[in-house]
Design a protein around this motif. Sequence first.
Motif, PDB file in Angstrom:
ATOM      1  N   ARG A 298      65.688 -25.914 -15.236  1.00  0.00           N
ATOM      2  CA  ARG A 298      66.473 -26.722 -14.293  1.00  0.00           C
ATOM      3  C   ARG A 298      66.046 -26.517 -12.855  1.00  0.00           C
ATOM      4  N   LEU A 299      65.517 -25.330 -12.589  1.00  0.00           N
ATOM      5  CA  LEU A 299      65.126 -25.026 -11.202  1.00  0.00           C
ATOM      6  C   LEU A 299      63.941 -25.867 -10.755  1.00  0.00           C
ATOM      7  N   MET A 300      63.196 -26.389 -11.714  1.00  0.00           N
ATOM      8  CA  MET A 300      61.999 -27.156 -11.372  1.00  0.00           C
ATOM      9  C   MET A 300      62.242 -28.667 -11.418  1.00  0.00           C
ATOM     10  N   ARG A 301      63.514 -29.048 -11.571  1.00  0.00           N
ATOM     11  CA  ARG A 301      63.838 -30.463 -11.671  1.00  0.00           C
ATOM     12  C   ARG A 301      64.890 -30.872 -10.652  1.00  0.00           C
ATOM     13  N   GLY A 302      64.896 -32.175 -10.363  1.00  0.00           N
ATOM     14  CA  GLY A 302      65.941 -32.751  -9.516  1.00  0.00           C
ATOM     15  C   GLY A 302      65.768 -32.425  -8.044  1.00  0.00           C
ATOM     16  N   ARG A 303      66.786 -32.804  -7.292  1.00  0.00           N
ATOM     17  CA  ARG A 303      66.757 -32.551  -5.851  1.00  0.00           C
ATOM     18  C   ARG A 303      66.763 -31.050  -5.603  1.00  0.00           C
ATOM     19  N   GLY A 304      66.101 -30.617  -4.564  1.00  0.00           N
ATOM     20  CA  GLY A 304      66.094 -29.200  -4.207  1.00  0.00           C
ATOM     21  C   GLY A 304      65.332 -28.338  -5.190  1.00  0.00           C
TER      22      GLY A 304
ATOM     23  N   ASP B 273      88.459 -35.414 -13.629  1.00  0.00           N
ATOM     24  CA  ASP B 273      88.438 -35.857 -15.016  1.00  0.00           C
ATOM     25  C   ASP B 273      86.980 -35.948 -15.504  1.00  0.00           C
ATOM     26  N   ALA B 274      86.692 -35.220 -16.583  1.00  0.00           N
ATOM     27  CA  ALA B 274      85.311 -35.154 -17.078  1.00  0.00           C
ATOM     28  C   ALA B 274      84.734 -36.539 -17.369  1.00  0.00           C
ATOM     29  N   ARG B 275      85.560 -37.447 -17.872  1.00  0.00           N
ATOM     30  CA  ARG B 275      85.044 -38.773 -18.252  1.00  0.00           C
ATOM     31  C   ARG B 275      84.692 -39.626 -17.047  1.00  0.00           C
ATOM     32  N   ARG B 276      85.343 -39.340 -15.911  1.00  0.00           N
ATOM     33  CA  ARG B 276      85.138 -40.206 -14.745  1.00  0.00           C
ATOM     34  C   ARG B 276      84.119 -39.646 -13.762  1.00  0.00           C
ATOM     35  N   SER B 277      83.644 -38.436 -14.026  1.00  0.00           N
ATOM     36  CA  SER B 277      82.771 -37.826 -13.019  1.00  0.00           C
ATOM     37  C   SER B 277      81.318 -38.261 -13.210  1.00  0.00           C
ATOM     38  N   ASP B 278      80.556 -38.100 -12.164  1.00  0.00           N
ATOM     39  CA  ASP B 278      79.119 -38.374 -12.215  1.00  0.00           C
ATOM     40  C   ASP B 278      78.473 -37.314 -13.119  1.00  0.00           C
ATOM     41  N   ARG B 279      77.813 -37.797 -14.154  1.00  0.00           N
ATOM     42  CA  ARG B 279      77.343 -36.913 -15.229  1.00  0.00           C
ATOM     43  C   ARG B 279      76.420 -35.790 -14.721  1.00  0.00           C
ATOM     44  N   GLU B 280      75.495 -36.151 -13.861  1.00  0.00           N
ATOM     45  CA  GLU B 280      74.521 -35.165 -13.399  1.00  0.00           C
ATOM     46  C   GLU B 280      75.194 -34.076 -12.551  1.00  0.00           C
ATOM     47  N   ALA B 281      76.075 -34.512 -11.648  1.00  0.00           N
ATOM     48  CA  ALA B 281      76.783 -33.555 -10.791  1.00  0.00           C
ATOM     49  C   ALA B 281      77.716 -32.685 -11.631  1.00  0.00           C
ATOM     50  N   TYR B 282      78.333 -33.302 -12.633  1.00  0.00           N
ATOM     51  CA  TYR B 282      79.251 -32.578 -13.512  1.00  0.00           C
ATOM     52  C   TYR B 282      78.505 -31.462 -14.238  1.00  0.00           C
ATOM     53  N   LEU B 283      77.376 -31.816 -14.834  1.00  0.00           N
ATOM     54  CA  LEU B 283      76.632 -30.838 -15.633  1.00  0.00           C
ATOM     55  C   LEU B 283      75.984 -29.755 -14.776  1.00  0.00           C
ATOM     56  N   ALA B 284      75.697 -30.086 -13.508  1.00  0.00           N
ATOM     57  CA  ALA B 284      75.046 -29.116 -12.626  1.00  0.00           C
ATOM     58  C   ALA B 284      75.913 -27.880 -12.406  1.00  0.00           C
TER      59      ALA B 284
END
Length: 248
Positions: free
Chosen positions: A99-105, A64-75
């Motif tokens: 996006r490639l220069m941000r966040g984990r990995g 469910d889009a509303r219940r998911s972790d926003r960052e993981a969802y958008l990734a």
Amino acid sequence: MIEVRGLFKRFGANEVLRGVDVTVPKGQSLVVIGGSGTGKSILLKCILGLERPDAGTIRVAGEDARRSDREAYLARFGMLFQGGALFDSMPVWQNVAFRLMRGRGRLKRAEARSVAVDKLRRVGLGPEVADLYPAELSGGMQKRVGLARAIAAEPDIIFFDEPTTGLDPIMAGVINDLIREIVVEMGATAVTITHDMSSVRAIADRVAMLHAGKVRWEGPVDEVDSAPDPYLRQFVEGSADGPIPAVR
Ligand SMILES: Nc1ncnc2c1ncn2[C@@H]1O[C@H](COP(=O)(O)OP(=O)(O)OP(=O)(O)O)[C@@H](O)[C@H]1O
Ligand SMILES: [Mg+2]
């Protein structure tokens, strides 16, 4: 992969979406068509969570889009916005590699740049474009930079909002082929909005037509030319005469 049920969205008195149902299986390419202002862009924005629906459910990969972790969802998503939405203050390659220069990995600068140059090549832009700023590009070049950015992180799901608008017919063909390739090779799930019937034929597995807040017609692409629905016929044939008024 994407399941939208009973989606409602209004802006004041303007009831844009009035119960939209859309299903896109994994690895399939859906093209959404429909008149200007029928809510095609809003539908994608609701799925991404950039607009909040008034009612309905949106599930992506069963979640469910509303219940998911926003960052993981958008990734999971890549998106080409209708207006480009490039960052004016960044050179082209940083837009693509954002996006490639941000966040984990995240990638090192030189690696990110080399991925960006590779993605630019895929949309028909040479390495000399990498260091220009968006304002130094033509409209069609900006569109292609937006497309390179959408595919840069090799997302599972890609939304293309009018990918060929403003491109010359040859470049439009290149982009249509690229979108098809992304679906076939990367196994991505794609939703494309277009007014261009040659794009529909090149890109779609299935087609959905929005009209009056609902999915008016939905079916496989090879039925678009034979389905009897008068709204679909008028749209496909580009006729001023038919049930869809020219002034809306
Ligand atoms: N942020 C907003 N505030 C108020 N109304 C909005 C907003 N965004 C969109 N709308 C309205 O929602 C309706 C649908 O807009 P949308 O951008 O989804 O149309 P579209 O089908 O993508 O059209 P086009 O083919 O011209 O791009 C329009 O009537 C528009 O005015
Ligand atoms: Mg739109």
